[in-house]
Design an enzyme around this catalytic site. Structure first.
Site, short mmCIF file in Angstrom:
data_model
loop_
_atom_site.label_atom_id
_atom_site.label_comp_id
_atom_site.label_asym_id
_atom_site.label_seq_id
_atom_site.Cartn_x
_atom_site.Cartn_y
_atom_site.Cartn_z
CG ASP A 15 -8.83 -0.46 -3.14
OD1 ASP A 15 -8.96 -1.16 -4.16
OD2 ASP A 15 -9.37 -0.72 -2.05
NE ARG A 19 -14.21 -0.27 -5.22
CZ ARG A 19 -13.72 0.07 -4.05
NH1 ARG A 19 -14.47 0.73 -3.18
NH2 ARG A 19 -12.49 -0.26 -3.73
CG HIS A 32 -6.35 -3.28 -13.04
ND1 HIS A 32 -6.38 -2.89 -11.72
CD2 HIS A 32 -7.04 -4.44 -13.11
CE1 HIS A 32 -7.05 -3.80 -11.02
NE2 HIS A 32 -7.47 -4.74 -11.84
CB THR A 61 0.54 -12.11 -0.41
OG1 THR A 61 0.01 -11.38 0.72
CG2 THR A 61 2.04 -11.88 -0.46
CG ASN A 63 -4.34 -8.03 -5.02
OD1 ASN A 63 -3.58 -7.06 -4.96
ND2 ASN A 63 -5.58 -7.98 -4.54
C1 IPE Z 1 -5.19 -3.67 -1.69
O1 IPE Z 1 -6.37 -3.53 -2.43
C2 IPE Z 1 -4.09 -4.15 -2.58
C3 IPE Z 1 -3.63 -3.18 -3.60
C4 IPE Z 1 -4.03 -1.96 -3.72
C5 IPE Z 1 -2.63 -3.71 -4.48
P1 IPE Z 1 -7.45 -4.70 -2.47
O2 IPE Z 1 -8.57 -4.18 -3.29
O3 IPE Z 1 -6.84 -5.97 -2.89
O4 IPE Z 1 -7.85 -4.81 -0.94
P2 IPE Z 1 -9.16 -5.41 -0.23
O5 IPE Z 1 -9.36 -6.77 -0.78
O6 IPE Z 1 -10.29 -4.49 -0.57
O7 IPE Z 1 -8.82 -5.37 1.22
C1 IPE Z 2 -6.65 -1.71 -6.86
O1 IPE Z 2 -7.88 -1.63 -7.49
C2 IPE Z 2 -5.61 -2.37 -7.73
C3 IPE Z 2 -5.21 -3.72 -7.29
C4 IPE Z 2 -5.62 -4.34 -6.21
C5 IPE Z 2 -4.27 -4.39 -8.15
P1 IPE Z 2 -8.94 -2.80 -7.37
O2 IPE Z 2 -8.74 -3.75 -8.50
O3 IPE Z 2 -8.89 -3.43 -6.02
O4 IPE Z 2 -10.29 -2.01 -7.56
P2 IPE Z 2 -11.65 -2.25 -6.80
O5 IPE Z 2 -11.35 -2.21 -5.32
O6 IPE Z 2 -12.14 -3.60 -7.22
O7 IPE Z 2 -12.53 -1.14 -7.23
MG MG Z 3 -9.82 -3.04 -4.27
#
Ligand code: IPE
Ligand code: IPE
Ligand code: MG
Length: 229
Positions: A15, A19, A32, A61, A63
């Site tokens: 995660d 950010r 990403h 699921t 996302n």
């Molecule tokens: C969890 O991260 C899913 C992945 C890392 C693929 P998210 O960024 O989607 O989770 P939430 O929304 O903060 O819980």
């Molecule tokens: C995790 O990074 C990757 C996926 C969920 C695919 P994020 O895209 O959730 O990054 P933040 O949480 O917005 O920083």
């Molecule tokens: Mg995230």
């Protein structure tokens, strides 16, 4: 000092990509891309440290609720990653697995996943499991429906474990979540029943061998009692 017993199975909630990019004034997709770039080294270091199985949360699921452009970009990154990585999986004798519903993914990505799965199915020592279009609730619901369809009137815990995407893998011993969030976000809830949970503020694109060693040191210091004393 006692001998280090590595976790058998680490689950990474990768995660903080968005950010990480925002801090640099760049679009989320740049995060990403950078996030995908660190995967190979992290997986290698896990296996080098004696970890048998690595699970990576790549797309949940939930996302699907992101803008279509970001979702398409994530799938595109996974496609590029697999294209490059297939040879290395074979050279390093890593068995590749997917957790999640592939049927809903773009055809090309689905075919690539299936190709990597079949190209590595002879390997038995090291595993890489990527969770794509994965959610624990969806996985458990699917497993229950498969058990009902098989005619079972009553199930055991072993039946449930065997009906999950992770049937070949040991339970997750250690969850590592980057970016400071302290939740599971629908990640392998059955398999994590007794996992140690490690949270770090480091954003995923900055996660490296040094950070992994810190998590493993922390894991080694935990007293695991499984309800005993
Ligand atoms: C969890 O991260 C899913 C992945 C890392 C693929 P998210 O960024 O989607 O989770 P939430 O929304 O903060 O819980
Ligand atoms: C995790 O990074 C990757 C996926 C969920 C695919 P994020 O895209 O959730 O990054 P933040 O949480 O917005 O920083
Ligand atoms: Mg995230």
């Amino acid at each position: 000092m006692s001998e280090f017993i590595p976790p058998k199975h680490i689950g990474f909630i990768m995660d903080g990509n968005g950010r990480w990019a925002k801090l640099r004034g760049r679009p989320r997709n740049y995060g990403h891309k950078k996030g995908a770039d660190v995967i190979e080294a992290v997986v290698k270091h896990c296996h080098d440290r004696g970890v048998k199985a690595v699970s990576l949360y790549a797309f949940s699921t939930e996302n699907w609720s992101r803008p279509k452009e970001e979702v398409d970009f994530i799938f595109d990154i996974l496609r590029r990653f697999l294209k490059k990585y297939k040879k290395k999986l074979i050279a390093n004798e890593i068995r590749f697995l997917i957790s999640g519903n592939l049927a809903e993914l773009p055809e090309e990505l689905r075919a690539q996943c299936e190709d990597c799965i079949s190209a590595t199915e002879v390997f038995t020592e090291k595993f890489l499991n990527i969770a794509i279009n994965y959610g624990s609730r969806s996985e458990l619901t699917r497993a229950v429906n498969a058990l009902i369809a098989s005619g079972k009137k009553e199930v055991t815990e072993a039946d449930v474990s065997a009906a999950l995407y992770t049937s070949l893998l040991p339970d997750i011993d250690l969850v590592i979540r980057t970016s400071g969030e302290q939740r599971l976000s629908n990640f392998f809830m059955w398999q994590c029943a007794y996992a140690e949970l490690y949270f770090t503020d480091v954003l995923w694109p900055d996660f490296d061998d040094k950070e992994l060693d810190k998590a493993l040191d922390w894991f080694a210091s935990r007293g695991r009692r499984y309800g005993g004393i």
